[in-house]
Enzyme design. Structure first.
Site, PDB file in Angstrom:
ATOM      1  N   ASP A 232      -2.999  39.208  53.640  1.00  0.00           N
ATOM      2  CA  ASP A 232      -2.799  39.522  52.233  1.00  0.00           C
ATOM      3  C   ASP A 232      -2.609  41.026  52.222  1.00  0.00           C
ATOM      4  O   ASP A 232      -3.570  41.773  52.403  1.00  0.00           O
ATOM      5  CB  ASP A 232      -4.034  39.134  51.412  1.00  0.00           C
ATOM      6  N   HIS A 233      -1.362  41.485  52.047  1.00  0.00           N
ATOM      7  CA  HIS A 233      -1.105  42.909  52.286  1.00  0.00           C
ATOM      8  C   HIS A 233      -1.896  43.812  51.341  1.00  0.00           C
ATOM      9  O   HIS A 233      -2.128  44.971  51.643  1.00  0.00           O
ATOM     10  CB  HIS A 233       0.398  43.220  52.264  1.00  0.00           C
TER      11      HIS A 233
ATOM     12  N   ASP B 255       1.779  33.412  42.824  1.00  0.00           N
ATOM     13  CA  ASP B 255       2.334  34.577  43.524  1.00  0.00           C
ATOM     14  C   ASP B 255       1.356  35.752  43.584  1.00  0.00           C
ATOM     15  O   ASP B 255       1.296  36.449  44.596  1.00  0.00           O
ATOM     16  CB  ASP B 255       3.622  35.011  42.802  1.00  0.00           C
TER      17      ASP B 255
ATOM     18  N   HIS C 166      -3.729  38.263  45.915  1.00  0.00           N
ATOM     19  CA  HIS C 166      -4.035  39.674  45.686  1.00  0.00           C
ATOM     20  C   HIS C 166      -5.099  39.902  44.605  1.00  0.00           C
ATOM     21  O   HIS C 166      -6.049  40.645  44.799  1.00  0.00           O
ATOM     22  CB  HIS C 166      -2.780  40.438  45.264  1.00  0.00           C
TER      23      HIS C 166
HETATM   24  C1  BG6 Z   1       3.997  39.933  46.794  1.00  0.00           C
HETATM   25  C2  BG6 Z   1       4.587  39.066  45.714  1.00  0.00           C
HETATM   26  O1  BG6 Z   1       2.996  39.259  47.488  1.00  0.00           O
HETATM   27  O2  BG6 Z   1       3.443  41.100  46.204  1.00  0.00           O
HETATM   28  C3  BG6 Z   1       5.645  39.832  44.939  1.00  0.00           C
HETATM   29  O3  BG6 Z   1       5.167  37.916  46.292  1.00  0.00           O
HETATM   30  C4  BG6 Z   1       5.075  41.126  44.417  1.00  0.00           C
HETATM   31  O4  BG6 Z   1       6.164  39.050  43.876  1.00  0.00           O
HETATM   32  C5  BG6 Z   1       4.389  41.895  45.531  1.00  0.00           C
HETATM   33  O5  BG6 Z   1       6.152  41.877  43.884  1.00  0.00           O
HETATM   34  C6  BG6 Z   1       3.659  43.107  44.993  1.00  0.00           C
HETATM   35  O6  BG6 Z   1       3.237  43.893  46.057  1.00  0.00           O
HETATM   36  P1  BG6 Z   1       3.115  45.457  45.922  1.00  0.00           P
HETATM   37  O7  BG6 Z   1       2.551  45.914  47.219  1.00  0.00           O
HETATM   38  O8  BG6 Z   1       4.473  45.988  45.636  1.00  0.00           O
HETATM   39  O9  BG6 Z   1       2.194  45.685  44.767  1.00  0.00           O
END
Ligand code: BG6
Length: 523
Positions: free
Chosen positions: A210-211, A268, A273
């Site tokens: 989960d980045h 999503d 997140h």
């Molecule tokens: C991803 C989603 O996991 O996270 C995207 O699939 C979203 O829809 C993105 O735009 C948001 O990540 P960040 O790092 O740009 O906040």
């Protein structure tokens, strides 16, 4: 009106004025990216690996193998990756010597999982590096593949002997698998995938990414809470009125309608997140900053959240979909006009959910969590809104009331922490106003130039799963969002599109939060 800001002059401790020695470096290993032909490899994984090497954080005994369908040689793949790294936001400049050092570690295997010879070819390559290395070299497989084949990929990695099951986490050489999101598309599918994976591998070999958890400020949340003594005593229902977690994006669905039409904002952003952010905000102090201890506490929070059901959904959730509007002055289409979106699509692109955590610490404190695409500004933040003073002894001008104290943790952009409080306006009268004390990462440390993927890839190479999701966490999160997704699927919205692109979401979201005497913050 935004509160005047107090610039706090920062004096960094001595240690911070000179470069810090890294606390960890990757183990000797071969990283294999399955599905290396995609965007993720170009935009995130290769730039992250390059940067780790540049910073001296990869072991000298390291290779990366890209595996994809395209007919490429090692050199052809290297050229493509160099281009990708040059185009990457985080890097830009690539000195020749560093590139050469990196390039000789990059290799390519052509094929995909439908090809019976593919895994034999990958095996042969991996074995060759292991022979040359002469030391215990780990194997890290990254599934940059369509989610529908995650289970099959793990089965094949196991049956071909590339990733044997290891019940003892201390066994060497190690073999691990990183699985991209989404991990399942519902509780049932996530459970089934966990079963498939855990039949073949031990939990400690599985890294569900989960980045968000690799973001600097997300980790800082733990430091803020648990490396200071002033916050923890007031981090509870006696002092906190409510919590707002916002992930607002200005981008629309972009080229991902095929996925997003099925997923929608709750799958999503919330299942992964946002529930991770909530768990980190609400969890009890773990006894150590180690994978199992931290993940145990997070999963307890998820299990303590009161389930939202079809019968109660209107009290706990509102949804929205963007219509046409403008972002930064430029006209943008509505969701239903986007490429490959159904003209009468009912997919939500915005949601606000109210979570109640039924435990001693949080009883009665709502956690408002919202996320939307095409919102007014890109901002992800956690705002802790404290209780108002119980008694106001200062006279107020008509029409003005005290603002409650708010601690805001800005996840992105402009990463930092601010505290809003009241002070006296200079003058003979006793009048008050709100001010903001602000700490910005950029001001204090210069830009933070490493990506979440660097942190996460390095952690997988050293066997630290703290910032990865465990199977029970993933299932607990699905159990919470599944009923929302299902209830909304069962009852088509009548008011879509209900917010203008470039706004702060649908009007119903304001009424929704006002029930608890609260208002959305404008980040
Ligand atoms: C991803 C989603 O996991 O996270 C995207 O699939 C979203 O829809 C993105 O735009 C948001 O990540 P960040 O790092 O740009 O906040």
């Amino acid at each position: 009106m935004s509160a005047p800001s107090l610039e706090i002059p920062l004096r960094l401790s001595e240690a911070m004025t000179s470069p810090l020695e890294p606390l960890k470096r990757g183990d000797p290993c071969t990283a294999v990216i399955l599905g290396a032909g995609g965007d993720l490899t170009r935009r995130k994984l290769m730039p992250a690996l390059y940067h780790l090497l540049h910073d001296g954080l990869l072991h000298d005994d390291f290779s990366v193998v890209g595996a994809a369908r395209e007919d490429l040689t090692d050199q052809g793949f290297r050229d493509k990756m160099k281009q990708a790294i040059l185009e990457s936001e985080e890097i830009g400049h690539v000195p020749d010597a560093t590139w050469d050092h990196f390039a000789q570690r990059i290799h390519y295997v052509r094929g995909d999982m439908t090809d019976p010879n593919f895994f034999a070819a990958v095996s042969a390559r991996v074995a060759e590096f292991e022979r040359e290395s002469g030391q215990s070299r780990g194997r890290l497989f990254y599934l940059a593949l369509p989610p529908s084949v995650y289970g099959t990929a793990v089965e094949l990695l196991s049956s071909t002997g590339l990733v044997p099951r290891m019940d003892d986490p201390a066994q060497r050489p190690w073999a691990r698998v990183i699985i991209e999101k989404p991990f399942g598309s519902s509780l049932d599918t996530a459970r089934a995938l966990n079963q498939t994976v855990l039949k073949r591998l031990a939990e400690h070999q599985v890294y569900r990414i989960d980045h968000y958890l690799g973001k600097e400020t997300v980790q800082n949340l733990l430091v803020l809470r648990f490396a200071n003594s002033i916050f923890e005593p007031i981090w509870n229902r006696q002092h906190i009125h409510h919590v707002q977690i916002t992930a607002a994006e200005t981008v629309g669905v972009e080229h991902r309608a095929g996925y997003y039409e099925q997923a929608g904002v709750v799958r999503d952003m919330f299942q992964n997140h946002l529930l991770q952010l909530l768990a980190l905000t609400a969890m009890e102090p773990p006894v150590a900053f180690r994978a199992e201890e931290v993940r145990d506490e997070k999963v307890k929070v998820l299990r303590a959240i009161r389930p939202i059901t079809a019968a109660t959904i209107d009290q706990f959730a509102v949804r929205g979909q963007y219509g046409p509007g403008a972002i930064d002055g430029a006209a943008v289409p509505g969701y239903r006009q986007e490429d490959r979106v159904a003209p009468r699509s009912t997919t939500p692109t915005y949601a606000a959910l109210r979570f109640l955590v039924d435990n001693w610490r949080w009883q009665g404190v709502p956690f408002y969590v919202r996320s939307g695409k095409r919102m007014a500004r890109r901002a992800t933040e956690i705002a802790i809104q404290f209780q108002r003073p119980p008694h106001l002894m200062f006279q107020q001008d008509a029409g003005r009331s005290f603002a409650a104290n708010v601690l805001v943790i800005r996840i992105q952009p402009n990463e930092g922490v601010s505290l809003c409080f009241e002070i006296k306006i200079p003058g003979v009268d006793v009048r008050t106003t709100s001010v903001q004390m602000d700490f910005g990462y950029g001001n204090a440390f210069g830009s933070t130039d490493h990506s979440a993927y660097e942190t996460l890839l390095l952690d997988a190479m050293v066997g630290d799963g703290t910032l990865y999701a465990r199977s029970d966490q993933v299932e607990a999160a699905w159990a919470l969002v599944d009923p929302v997704v299902q209830a909304w699927a069962a009852e088509a919205p009548r008011d879509f599109p209900n917010y203008v692109s470039g706004s702060w979401g649908p009007g119903i979201a304001d009424a929704f939060i006002a029930r608890d005497g609260a208002r959305w913050r404008e980040p």
